[in-house]
Motif scaffolding. Structure first.
Motif, PDB file in Angstrom:
ATOM      1  N   GLU A   1      -9.201 -19.570  24.195  1.00 23.46           N
ATOM      2  CA  GLU A   1      -9.261 -19.553  22.735  1.00 23.46           C
ATOM      3  C   GLU A   1      -7.856 -19.339  22.210  1.00 23.46           C
ATOM      4  OE1 GLU A   1     -13.695 -17.788  21.741  1.00 23.46           O
ATOM      5  OE2 GLU A   1     -11.958 -16.539  21.345  1.00 23.46           O
ATOM      6  N   PHE A   2      -7.560 -19.980  21.100  1.00 20.12           N
ATOM      7  CA  PHE A   2      -6.246 -19.879  20.478  1.00 20.12           C
ATOM      8  C   PHE A   2      -6.431 -19.377  19.059  1.00 20.12           C
ATOM      9  CE2 PHE A   2      -2.982 -22.099  17.857  1.00 20.12           C
ATOM     10  CZ  PHE A   2      -1.880 -21.400  18.310  1.00 20.12           C
ATOM     11  N   GLU A   3      -5.817 -18.226  18.725  1.00 22.96           N
ATOM     12  CA  GLU A   3      -5.935 -17.705  17.369  1.00 22.96           C
ATOM     13  C   GLU A   3      -5.078 -18.528  16.422  1.00 22.96           C
ATOM     14  OE1 GLU A   3      -5.644 -13.651  14.682  1.00 22.96           O
ATOM     15  OE2 GLU A   3      -5.129 -13.538  16.819  1.00 22.96           O
ATOM     16  N   LEU A   4      -5.675 -18.931  15.325  1.00 22.45           N
ATOM     17  CA  LEU A   4      -4.970 -19.703  14.304  1.00 22.45           C
ATOM     18  C   LEU A   4      -4.266 -18.712  13.372  1.00 22.45           C
ATOM     19  CD1 LEU A   4      -7.711 -22.396  13.583  1.00 22.45           C
ATOM     20  CD2 LEU A   4      -5.860 -22.460  15.256  1.00 22.45           C
ATOM     21  N   GLU A   5      -3.188 -18.144  13.884  1.00 26.63           N
ATOM     22  CA  GLU A   5      -2.434 -17.121  13.153  1.00 26.63           C
ATOM     23  C   GLU A   5      -1.861 -17.695  11.863  1.00 26.63           C
ATOM     24  OE1 GLU A   5       0.562 -15.371  15.638  1.00 26.63           O
ATOM     25  OE2 GLU A   5      -0.849 -15.117  17.295  1.00 26.63           O
ATOM     26  N   GLY A   6      -1.923 -16.892  10.798  1.00 25.24           N
ATOM     27  CA  GLY A   6      -1.367 -17.307   9.513  1.00 25.24           C
ATOM     28  C   GLY A   6      -2.243 -18.281   8.751  1.00 25.24           C
ATOM     29  N   LEU A   7      -3.419 -18.588   9.289  1.00 25.99           N
ATOM     30  CA  LEU A   7      -4.290 -19.572   8.639  1.00 25.99           C
ATOM     31  C   LEU A   7      -4.725 -19.119   7.254  1.00 25.99           C
ATOM     32  CD1 LEU A   7      -5.885 -22.229   8.737  1.00 25.99           C
ATOM     33  CD2 LEU A   7      -7.763 -20.937   9.783  1.00 25.99           C
ATOM     34  N   HIS A   8      -5.067 -17.846   7.104  1.00 26.02           N
ATOM     35  CA  HIS A   8      -5.548 -17.362   5.800  1.00 26.02           C
ATOM     36  C   HIS A   8      -4.491 -17.554   4.712  1.00 26.02           C
ATOM     37  CE1 HIS A   8      -9.250 -15.877   7.409  1.00 26.02           C
ATOM     38  NE2 HIS A   8      -8.672 -14.951   8.167  1.00 26.02           N
ATOM     39  N   GLU A   9      -3.264 -17.213   4.996  1.00 26.67           N
ATOM     40  CA  GLU A   9      -2.186 -17.350   3.999  1.00 26.67           C
ATOM     41  C   GLU A   9      -1.950 -18.812   3.651  1.00 26.67           C
ATOM     42  OE1 GLU A   9      -1.888 -13.573   6.130  1.00 26.67           O
ATOM     43  OE2 GLU A   9      -1.915 -15.617   6.891  1.00 26.67           O
ATOM     44  N   GLU A  10      -1.912 -19.659   4.679  1.00 24.45           N
ATOM     45  CA  GLU A  10      -1.700 -21.087   4.442  1.00 24.45           C
ATOM     46  C   GLU A  10      -2.864 -21.699   3.665  1.00 24.45           C
ATOM     47  OE1 GLU A  10       0.822 -23.451   5.442  1.00 24.45           O
ATOM     48  OE2 GLU A  10       2.025 -21.634   5.666  1.00 24.45           O
ATOM     49  N   LEU A  11      -4.078 -21.307   4.024  1.00 29.75           N
ATOM     50  CA  LEU A  11      -5.267 -21.827   3.357  1.00 29.75           C
ATOM     51  C   LEU A  11      -5.305 -21.391   1.896  1.00 29.75           C
ATOM     52  CD1 LEU A  11      -7.695 -23.543   4.118  1.00 29.75           C
ATOM     53  CD2 LEU A  11      -8.927 -21.444   4.643  1.00 29.75           C
ATOM     54  N   ASP A  12      -4.956 -20.152   1.640  1.00 32.23           N
ATOM     55  CA  ASP A  12      -4.899 -19.647   0.276  1.00 32.23           C
ATOM     56  C   ASP A  12      -3.953 -20.499  -0.569  1.00 32.23           C
ATOM     57  OD1 ASP A  12      -5.519 -17.805  -1.810  1.00 32.23           O
ATOM     58  OD2 ASP A  12      -3.680 -16.698  -1.385  1.00 32.23           O
ATOM     59  N   TYR A  13      -2.779 -20.770  -0.028  1.00 32.93           N
ATOM     60  CA  TYR A  13      -1.775 -21.586  -0.713  1.00 32.93           C
ATOM     61  C   TYR A  13      -2.297 -23.011  -0.953  1.00 32.93           C
ATOM     62  CZ  TYR A  13       2.493 -24.282  -1.390  1.00 32.93           C
ATOM     63  OH  TYR A  13       3.441 -25.147  -1.876  1.00 32.93           O
ATOM     64  N   LEU A  14      -2.890 -23.610   0.083  1.00 28.42           N
ATOM     65  CA  LEU A  14      -3.370 -24.986  -0.043  1.00 28.42           C
ATOM     66  C   LEU A  14      -4.496 -25.110  -1.055  1.00 28.42           C
ATOM     67  CD1 LEU A  14      -3.339 -26.210   3.655  1.00 28.42           C
ATOM     68  CD2 LEU A  14      -1.954 -27.084   1.768  1.00 28.42           C
TER      69      LEU A  14
END
Length: 125
Positions: A86-99
């Motif tokens: 498994e690979f954690e999608l680090e920083g996804l929440h911040e990027e998703l919020d911006y997008l």
């Protein structure tokens, strides 16, 4: 070179969200590249990761968005199931919020993409 992984199934657990591919990717030793883009033609968010040899584009397909929204709201970590790891999608929440903020009402992403994102991520309870 680039490798593409499509995440099409979501499994919301007590403490994390695991997104699964219909095909086993077999990737290991990935590192986050710190960027998420939008694929408006295929209705997906694209998480960039790096392996030693290539970039790996991890597409979070529309089928996963409802679970992704729930994980986003609960600040749960999101993982991609790559077969043997498994690979954690680090920083996804911040990027998703911006997008999501940028996509709202922005026809540059395509009318259908805007409607789909707004329907899932911006629906009012």
């Amino acid at each position: 070179m680039r490798k593409k992984i499509l995440l099409t199934k979501a499994e919301l657990l007590d403490d994390k969200l695991v997104l699964h591919s219909s095909e086993k990717a077999g990737e290991s030793n990935l590192k986050p590249a710190g960027q998420v883009l939008v694929d408006s033609d295929n209705f997906s968010f694209v998480y960039f990761a790096e392996s030693q040899e290539e970039y790996v584009l991890i597409h979070i397909q529309e089928e996963c968005w409802s679970a992704l929204k729930e994980a986003f709201e609960q600040k749960m970590p999101v993982f991609a199931d790559l077969g043997e790891s498994e690979f954690e999608l680090e920083g996804l929440h911040e990027e998703l919020d911006y997008l999501i903020e940028n996509i709202e009402g922005n026809s540059n992403y395509g009318e259908d993409m805007v409607k789909k994102v707004e329907a899932v991520f911006l629906e009012r309870a």
